[in-house]
Scaffold this motif. Structure first.
Motif: not given
Ligand SMILES: Nc1ccn([C@@H]2O[C@H](COP(=O)(O)OP(=O)(O)OP(=O)(O)O)[C@@H](O)[C@H]2O)c(=O)n1
Ligand SMILES: C[C@](O)(CO)[C@H](O)COP(=O)(O)O
Length: 230
Positions: A82-83, A86-87, A89-90, A170, A173-174, A177, A182, A186
């Motif tokens: 998941q992390d 997220r990275n 996506l950023a 996004r 995921h936010e 977080l 977790t 997705d």
């Protein structure tokens, strides 16, 4: 409306028991990782690629990217899948409206399946690839005793690509977080927002290379496809 892909390749491959990340193991004479990436670099409907890798693999991947002159962004992953997503996506550019999230450990997805997911997500905003389970699935307690047997006709084995409106994923995921939650895929995060997720029937060939026996299955899939001229 640009469609991108986040390919997650930052795991450690513990269940494979190899000396290094399983994604460097050969499949049909090519590392699993490069085989999967090429599925997307060669796809005409994919406008942007973000490859998420581990610190151990970072330099080797950058070297390969330079050698092959590939247009893709390489970012570092995180402790959990998941992390890493997220990275990834950023790192997507602002004009990317839709994103496919794909396991680098799934090298057998086809060009047509990728196109189908792109069509589906433009209609549904969240869509996943899955196949009906063939075995009876049971919920088993820590005591090793069966607790329940869900009705098999409602059970699907989930794969990737999973496809989403970028803003929706996004947001999911936010929220996860912030909540310290977790998920193992997705879609779970989007479901937690209360958003519907549609299902595209995939193929039983779209396996995730996880344990050594998957390598044998994978070589057989390649042999069969070669025989079919695909
Ligand atoms: N922190 C993580 C964990 C997994 N993955 C990626 O997510 C995909 C699916 O994960 P899995 O098959 O479980 O890979 P590993 O986590 O490497 O395997 P294991 O659980 O056996 O260590 C893989 O392409 C893997 O590289 C990732 O990018 N970042
Ligand atoms: C996302 C996934 O491939 C769907 O089946 C799966 O959940 C990944 O799990 P893993 O343990 O990270 O391989």
């Amino acid at each position: 409306m640009e469609t991108g892909v986040v390919i997650v390749a930052a795991g450690s491959g513990k269940r494979m028991g190899a000396e290094r990340n399983k994604l460097w193991l050969p499949l049909g004479g090519e590392p699993i990782l490069t085989r999967t990436v090429r599925l997307f670099t060669s796809h005409p409907e994919i406008g942007e690629i973000v490859l998420v890798v581990s610190a151990q693999d970072h330099e080797e991947v950058l070297k390969w990217k330079r050698q092959e002159k590939l247009k893709l962004t390489v970012v570092l992953g995180g402790a959990e899948r998941q992390d890493s997503v997220r990275n990834g996506l950023a790192a997507l550019s602002s004009d990317c409206s839709y994103v496919l999230v794909h396991d680098a450990a799934r090298p057998f997805v086809t060009r047509e399946q990728i196109s189908e997911m792109i069509r589906q997500v433009r209609r549904d905003r969240a869509s996943i690839m899955a196949v009906p389970v063939k075995d009876t699935i049971k919920v088993v307690g820590a005591d090793g005793v069966v607790q329940s047997t869900p009705a098999r006709e409602s059970l699907w084995a989930v794969q990737t690509p999973q496809a989403f409106l970028v803003s929706l994923l996004r947001e999911a995921h936010e929220a996860a977080l912030q909540a310290g939650k977790t998920g193992t895929d997705d879609a779970m995060l989007v479901e937690w927002l209360g958003h519907t997720v549609s299902v595209v029937r995939g193929s039983y060939e779209n396996i995730k290379i996880t344990t050594p026996d998957d390598l044998w299955f994978g070589e057989e899939i390649l042999r069969r496809r070669k025989g079919e001229g695909s």
